[in-house]
Design an enzyme around this catalytic site. Structure first.
Site, PDB file in Angstrom:
ATOM      1  CE  LYS A   1      -3.760  -2.366   2.567  1.00  0.00           C
ATOM      2  NZ  LYS A   1      -4.672  -2.173   3.591  1.00  0.00           N
TER       3      LYS A   1
ATOM      4  CE1 TYR B   1      -9.159  -3.144   0.373  1.00  0.00           C
ATOM      5  CE2 TYR B   1      -8.380  -0.892  -0.035  1.00  0.00           C
ATOM      6  CZ  TYR B   1      -8.182  -2.253   0.599  1.00  0.00           C
ATOM      7  OH  TYR B   1      -6.914  -2.550   0.804  1.00  0.00           O
TER       8      TYR B   1
ATOM      9  CG  ASN C   1      -3.709  -2.677   7.029  1.00  0.00           C
ATOM     10  OD1 ASN C   1      -3.347  -2.197   5.831  1.00  0.00           O
ATOM     11  ND2 ASN C   1      -4.777  -3.207   7.455  1.00  0.00           N
TER      12      ASN C   1
ATOM     13  CG  HIS D   1      -5.057  -6.209  -0.383  1.00  0.00           C
ATOM     14  ND1 HIS D   1      -6.296  -6.433  -0.020  1.00  0.00           N
ATOM     15  CD2 HIS D   1      -5.123  -7.051  -1.585  1.00  0.00           C
ATOM     16  CE1 HIS D   1      -7.257  -7.461  -0.472  1.00  0.00           C
ATOM     17  NE2 HIS D   1      -6.257  -7.762  -1.706  1.00  0.00           N
TER      18      HIS D   1
ATOM     19  CD  GLU E   1      -8.714  -9.229  -3.696  1.00  0.00           C
ATOM     20  OE1 GLU E   1      -9.356  -8.559  -3.004  1.00  0.00           O
ATOM     21  OE2 GLU E   1      -7.427  -9.697  -3.344  1.00  0.00           O
TER      22      GLU E   1
END
Ligand code: IDP
Ligand code: MG
Length: 156
Positions: free
Chosen positions: A11, A51, A114, A117, A128
């Site tokens: 990320k 998302y 965080n 992913h 995905e």
């Protein structure tokens, strides 16, 4: 156990904090193979698609702003039981509850920021991987530990 492919996104916080190399290195050292790797700038539409399960949450506008704030490093990791292996390596969503030794537990104190992913099931992984990679961007290759010895150097 079957060989699986799973989608990983490093990320924008991983990029901003200079952690992409370290995280990638952990996956390689674990024995996972890289089947595809590239940098992508997410736009709002792609973020909403990725998302979709979170777009109605109160925190979503901030999450979308974060995820589109800088590029992500997208990769497809391949290995036996790769989906579960990667989820375990990441640790839980809230990094404050993640154990040391997990990626989130070693690099983050946040729920939103965080670092990484990873697809949450094999079915999600299929969707995905296809969302972020074209077929021709994925590579099947054989691990050959003895392929890079000095033998070829000695041929004159
Ligand atoms: P996961 O990344 O562990 O699969 P998801 O529930 O799918 O967790 O959420 C996707 C991402 O949305 C998280 O990794 C995190 O960046 C963000 N997120 C999830 N829940 C919250 C929250 O309660 N506050 C802020 N951000 C959140
Ligand atoms: Mg998720």
């Amino acid at each position: 156990m079957a060989v699986e492919r799973t989608l990983i996104l490093l990320k924008p916080d991983a990029l901003q904090r200079g952690l992409c190399g370290e995280v990638l290195s952990r996956l390689e050292k674990r024995g996972l193979q890289i089947a595809g790797l590239k940098m992508i700038q997410l736009d709002k539409a792609k973020c909403d698609e990725h998302y979709a399960h979170l777009v109605s949450k109160p925190f979503y506008p901030k999450l979308a702003a974060f995820m589109t704030s800088a590029p992500v490093v997208a990769l497809v990791a391949e290995g036996v039981d790769a989906v579960n292996v990667l989820r375990a390596m990441c640790g839980p969503t809230n990094a404050r509850t993640a154990l040391p030794g997990t990626i989130r537990g070693d690099y983050s104190l946040s729920t939103q920021y965080n670092i990484i992913h990873a697809s949450d099931s094999l079915e999600t992984a299929h969707k995905e991987v296809a969302r972020f990679f074209k077929k021709e961007e994925l590579h099947a290759w054989k691990r050959a530990m003895d392929a890079f010895t000095a033998a070829d150097d000695e041929k004159k």
